[in-house]
Design a protein around this motif. Structure first.
Motif, PDB file in Angstrom:
ATOM      1  N   THR A  47      26.609  42.013  38.018  1.00  0.00           N
ATOM      2  CA  THR A  47      27.858  41.308  37.673  1.00  0.00           C
ATOM      3  C   THR A  47      28.320  40.481  38.937  1.00  0.00           C
ATOM      4  O   THR A  47      29.019  39.448  38.679  1.00  0.00           O
ATOM      5  N   THR A  48      27.882  40.882  40.270  1.00  0.00           N
ATOM      6  CA  THR A  48      28.544  40.274  41.356  1.00  0.00           C
ATOM      7  C   THR A  48      28.055  39.116  41.419  1.00  0.00           C
ATOM      8  O   THR A  48      28.727  38.178  42.143  1.00  0.00           O
ATOM      9  N   GLN A  49      26.459  38.523  41.167  1.00  0.00           N
ATOM     10  CA  GLN A  49      26.201  37.408  41.328  1.00  0.00           C
ATOM     11  C   GLN A  49      26.681  36.288  40.850  1.00  0.00           C
ATOM     12  O   GLN A  49      27.094  35.308  41.611  1.00  0.00           O
ATOM     13  N   ALA A  50      26.897  36.348  39.573  1.00  0.00           N
ATOM     14  CA  ALA A  50      27.700  35.212  38.675  1.00  0.00           C
ATOM     15  C   ALA A  50      29.131  35.046  39.451  1.00  0.00           C
ATOM     16  O   ALA A  50      29.589  33.629  39.612  1.00  0.00           O
ATOM     17  N   ILE A  51      29.762  36.201  39.479  1.00  0.00           N
ATOM     18  CA  ILE A  51      31.143  35.958  40.203  1.00  0.00           C
ATOM     19  C   ILE A  51      31.251  35.357  41.565  1.00  0.00           C
ATOM     20  O   ILE A  51      31.901  34.440  41.747  1.00  0.00           O
ATOM     21  N   THR A  52      30.296  35.602  42.315  1.00  0.00           N
ATOM     22  CA  THR A  52      30.282  35.114  43.640  1.00  0.00           C
ATOM     23  C   THR A  52      29.943  33.662  43.757  1.00  0.00           C
ATOM     24  O   THR A  52      30.670  32.978  44.319  1.00  0.00           O
ATOM     25  N   LYS A  53      28.953  33.210  42.638  1.00  0.00           N
ATOM     26  CA  LYS A  53      28.587  31.823  42.479  1.00  0.00           C
ATOM     27  C   LYS A  53      29.718  31.112  42.138  1.00  0.00           C
ATOM     28  O   LYS A  53      29.895  30.212  42.676  1.00  0.00           O
ATOM     29  N   GLN A  54      30.522  31.779  41.363  1.00  0.00           N
ATOM     30  CA  GLN A  54      31.771  30.911  40.680  1.00  0.00           C
ATOM     31  C   GLN A  54      32.658  30.755  41.812  1.00  0.00           C
ATOM     32  O   GLN A  54      33.113  29.627  42.040  1.00  0.00           O
ATOM     33  N   ILE A  55      33.007  31.774  42.398  1.00  0.00           N
ATOM     34  CA  ILE A  55      34.056  31.658  43.494  1.00  0.00           C
ATOM     35  C   ILE A  55      33.689  30.691  44.717  1.00  0.00           C
ATOM     36  O   ILE A  55      34.328  29.740  45.139  1.00  0.00           O
ATOM     37  N   PHE A  56      32.321  30.832  44.964  1.00  0.00           N
ATOM     38  CA  PHE A  56      31.938  29.640  46.153  1.00  0.00           C
ATOM     39  C   PHE A  56      31.940  28.367  45.557  1.00  0.00           C
ATOM     40  O   PHE A  56      32.106  27.411  46.311  1.00  0.00           O
ATOM     41  N   GLN A  57      31.575  28.019  44.325  1.00  0.00           N
ATOM     42  CA  GLN A  57      31.726  26.707  43.849  1.00  0.00           C
ATOM     43  C   GLN A  57      33.160  26.134  43.570  1.00  0.00           C
ATOM     44  O   GLN A  57      33.356  25.073  44.011  1.00  0.00           O
ATOM     45  N   THR A  58      34.155  26.871  43.561  1.00  0.00           N
ATOM     46  CA  THR A  58      35.613  26.547  43.416  1.00  0.00           C
ATOM     47  C   THR A  58      36.392  26.774  44.495  1.00  0.00           C
ATOM     48  O   THR A  58      37.393  25.929  45.208  1.00  0.00           O
ATOM     49  N   HIS A  59      35.906  27.788  45.500  1.00  0.00           N
ATOM     50  CA  HIS A  59      36.751  27.932  46.818  1.00  0.00           C
ATOM     51  C   HIS A  59      35.720  28.620  47.766  1.00  0.00           C
ATOM     52  O   HIS A  59      35.476  29.614  48.224  1.00  0.00           O
ATOM     53  N   PRO A  60      35.070  27.303  48.431  1.00  0.00           N
ATOM     54  CA  PRO A  60      33.940  27.975  49.207  1.00  0.00           C
ATOM     55  C   PRO A  60      34.366  28.337  50.565  1.00  0.00           C
ATOM     56  O   PRO A  60      33.465  28.895  51.319  1.00  0.00           O
ATOM     57  N   ASN A  61      35.545  28.408  50.959  1.00  0.00           N
ATOM     58  CA  ASN A  61      36.064  29.082  52.193  1.00  0.00           C
ATOM     59  C   ASN A  61      36.636  30.682  52.163  1.00  0.00           C
ATOM     60  O   ASN A  61      36.680  31.178  53.109  1.00  0.00           O
ATOM     61  N   VAL A  62      36.253  31.145  50.845  1.00  0.00           N
ATOM     62  CA  VAL A  62      36.618  32.461  50.727  1.00  0.00           C
ATOM     63  C   VAL A  62      35.340  33.543  51.387  1.00  0.00           C
ATOM     64  O   VAL A  62      34.243  32.829  50.792  1.00  0.00           O
ATOM     65  N   LYS A  63      35.481  34.403  51.848  1.00  0.00           N
ATOM     66  CA  LYS A  63      34.608  35.227  52.446  1.00  0.00           C
ATOM     67  C   LYS A  63      34.047  36.285  51.410  1.00  0.00           C
ATOM     68  O   LYS A  63      35.189  37.058  50.565  1.00  0.00           O
ATOM     69  N   ILE A  64      32.980  36.705  51.016  1.00  0.00           N
ATOM     70  CA  ILE A  64      32.558  37.730  50.090  1.00  0.00           C
ATOM     71  C   ILE A  64      31.792  38.799  50.908  1.00  0.00           C
ATOM     72  O   ILE A  64      31.073  38.632  51.425  1.00  0.00           O
ATOM     73  N   ILE A  65      32.641  40.110  50.763  1.00  0.00           N
ATOM     74  CA  ILE A  65      32.114  41.279  51.402  1.00  0.00           C
ATOM     75  C   ILE A  65      31.608  42.191  49.879  1.00  0.00           C
ATOM     76  O   ILE A  65      32.558  42.914  49.299  1.00  0.00           O
ATOM     77  N   ASP A  66      30.305  42.156  49.710  1.00  0.00           N
ATOM     78  CA  ASP A  66      29.715  42.732  48.604  1.00  0.00           C
ATOM     79  C   ASP A  66      29.296  44.321  48.583  1.00  0.00           C
ATOM     80  O   ASP A  66      28.444  44.475  49.463  1.00  0.00           O
ATOM     81  N   MET A  67      29.968  45.256  47.960  1.00  0.00           N
ATOM     82  CA  MET A  67      29.370  46.462  48.123  1.00  0.00           C
ATOM     83  C   MET A  67      28.637  47.025  47.058  1.00  0.00           C
ATOM     84  O   MET A  67      28.007  48.050  46.883  1.00  0.00           O
ATOM     85  N   SER A  68      28.181  46.149  46.293  1.00  0.00           N
ATOM     86  CA  SER A  68      27.080  46.357  45.135  1.00  0.00           C
ATOM     87  C   SER A  68      25.740  45.970  45.571  1.00  0.00           C
ATOM     88  O   SER A  68      25.828  45.477  46.836  1.00  0.00           O
ATOM     89  N   ALA A  69      24.815  45.928  44.896  1.00  0.00           N
ATOM     90  CA  ALA A  69      23.264  45.879  45.225  1.00  0.00           C
ATOM     91  C   ALA A  69      23.002  44.490  44.939  1.00  0.00           C
ATOM     92  O   ALA A  69      21.849  44.051  45.315  1.00  0.00           O
ATOM     93  N   ASP A  70      23.747  43.597  44.467  1.00  0.00           N
ATOM     94  CA  ASP A  70      23.268  42.067  44.110  1.00  0.00           C
ATOM     95  C   ASP A  70      22.428  41.141  45.064  1.00  0.00           C
ATOM     96  O   ASP A  70      22.032  40.637  44.815  1.00  0.00           O
ATOM     97  N   PHE A  71      22.904  41.426  46.574  1.00  0.00           N
ATOM     98  CA  PHE A  71      22.524  40.594  47.482  1.00  0.00           C
ATOM     99  C   PHE A  71      21.833  41.268  48.509  1.00  0.00           C
ATOM    100  O   PHE A  71      21.459  40.604  49.736  1.00  0.00           O
ATOM    101  N   ARG A  72      21.492  42.493  48.435  1.00  0.00           N
ATOM    102  CA  ARG A  72      20.881  43.421  49.489  1.00  0.00           C
ATOM    103  C   ARG A  72      19.293  43.238  49.830  1.00  0.00           C
ATOM    104  O   ARG A  72      18.982  43.188  50.835  1.00  0.00           O
ATOM    105  N   LEU A  73      18.791  42.831  48.625  1.00  0.00           N
ATOM    106  CA  LEU A  73      17.269  42.614  48.698  1.00  0.00           C
ATOM    107  C   LEU A  73      17.084  41.051  49.092  1.00  0.00           C
ATOM    108  O   LEU A  73      17.634  39.995  48.157  1.00  0.00           O
ATOM    109  N   ARG A  74      16.188  40.784  50.119  1.00  0.00           N
ATOM    110  CA  ARG A  74      16.218  39.427  50.351  1.00  0.00           C
ATOM    111  C   ARG A  74      15.468  38.699  49.559  1.00  0.00           C
ATOM    112  O   ARG A  74      15.504  37.281  49.286  1.00  0.00           O
TER     113      ARG A  74
END
Length: 350
Positions: A81-108
């Motif tokens: 669920t975090t991937q889509a929300i992070t993508k949405q936030i970055f598209q509209t508010h690119p200066n917001v920092k995301i600290i993700d505690m889920s697994a969605d961006f841990r694997l390279r």
């Protein structure tokens, strides 16, 4: 001190609750947006009684969140669920920092993500900028990151104790046996039969044997440190009938004539300046009571009676250093604050 406006996604989960607990006493944080779809419209104190003494914004649905009112977002949502929300936030508010505690961006590797989590990665274009948020090992990268992927609780305990040894070539990364135990909060707040009191109490149970998803992070990071592709480790997690806490025992085969004392010396030098990692003296054994409710990690190296082998033990609080505390530690780095700010509390005992 100027306040940084912060949102917490998934505020009704255990990690979200601990993030709020820590943030409420952080002098630079103002909690402005708290989401929890299943509890939308409720005051936080109706969901968590221990917040009855403080004033917080009411919980809202994610669709109602106003990202113009946040500078940083902590994500405590389930994977997928975090991937889509992070993508949405970055598209509209690119200066917001995301600290993700889920697994969605841990694997390279997005292919590895699909293999382990069974889902297509829907934000592959921003995956490359995600910094693996194991603070002590990626501090320099975290400082300038817009997207920080905080590690899982098991990987944090395992990697802090083993990556320096693999990096220095003191242990055989292809011969690692890791026994891990976690409190029941590590399974999340959702209703599951195996975490009911009568199921989990007064017992000890292995789970996800040979297929726990945190294996992917452990293999990724130890393989990277050792310069090995396709590394495989032996990792078995167990559920312990306690609310919080985690302890990992790693059985290692030493290389290049190394001794247990050499392993300990490398860990001591690696973390000599790190405020939250404690290498115990002599052969003192790490215990979960040493770290409960805190951001501290306690570890030690014990010689095995089998020649050429050693036992590396590490313990942390799965909800603090294993999740919310490490996320806040990364937040501090990303905003140029003292790394320990808001995390100074000592362990709770008894």
């Amino acid at each position: 001190m100027e306040k940084i406006k912060v949102g917490v996604l998934g505020a009704s989960g255990y990690t979200g609750a601990d993030l709020m607990r820590l943030a409420l006493r952080h002098p630079a944080i103002e909690l402005t947006v708290l989401t929890a779809n299943s509890h939308a419209g409720k005051p936080v104190k109706d969901v968590f009684k221990h917040f009855s003494h403080v004033t917080l914004p009411d919980l809202i649905a994610i669709d109602e969140a106003d990202w113009k009112n946040v500078d940083a977002v902590f994500c405590g949502l389930p994977h997928g669920t975090t991937q889509a929300i992070t993508k949405q936030i970055f598209q509209t508010h690119p200066n917001v920092k995301i600290i993700d505690m889920s697994a969605d961006f841990r694997l390279r590797d997005p292919v590895a993500y699909k293999e382990w989590y069974g889902l297509d990665h829907v934000a592959t274009e921003i995956q490359p900028e995600a910094v693996y948020g194991l603070t002590e090992l990626y501090r320099d990268e975290i400082v300038n990151a817009r997207l920080i992927a905080c590690p899982g609780c098991y990987p944090t305990a395992v990697l802090l104790s083993l990556v320096p040894l693999a990096r220095e070539g003191l242990v055989d990364a292809t011969d690692l046996v890791i026994d891990a135990k976690s409190g029941v909060s590590g399974a999340g707040r959702g209703l599951k039969e195996n975490t009911l009191f009568c199921e989990a109490g007064e017992g000890l149970a292995p789970y996800a044997v040979g297929k726990h998803r945190h294996m992917a992070e452990i293999e990724q990071e130890i393989g990277r440190a050792a310069g090995l592709d396709g590394l495989r480790v032996n990792f078995t997690p167990h559920l312990i009938p306690m609310s919080r806490g985690e302890l990992t025992t790693s059985y290692v085969r030493m290389k290049n004539g190394a001794s247990a004392a050499d392993l300990k010396e490398v860990l001591a030098s690696t973390y000599a300046e790190d405020p939250f990692v404690t290498l115990l003296e002599g052969e003192a054994l790490p215990q979960t009571q040493m770290v409960r409710g805190s951001n501290y990690v306690a570890m030690n190296v014990i010689p095995d009676r089998i020649a050429g082998r050693a036992i590396v033990i590490s313990t942390l609080d799965n909800l603090v250093k294993g999740s919310a505390g490490q996320a806040l530690q990364n937040f501090n780095l990303a905003y140029g604050l003292d790394e320990t700010l808001g995390l100074e509390q000592l362990p709770l005992f008894p």
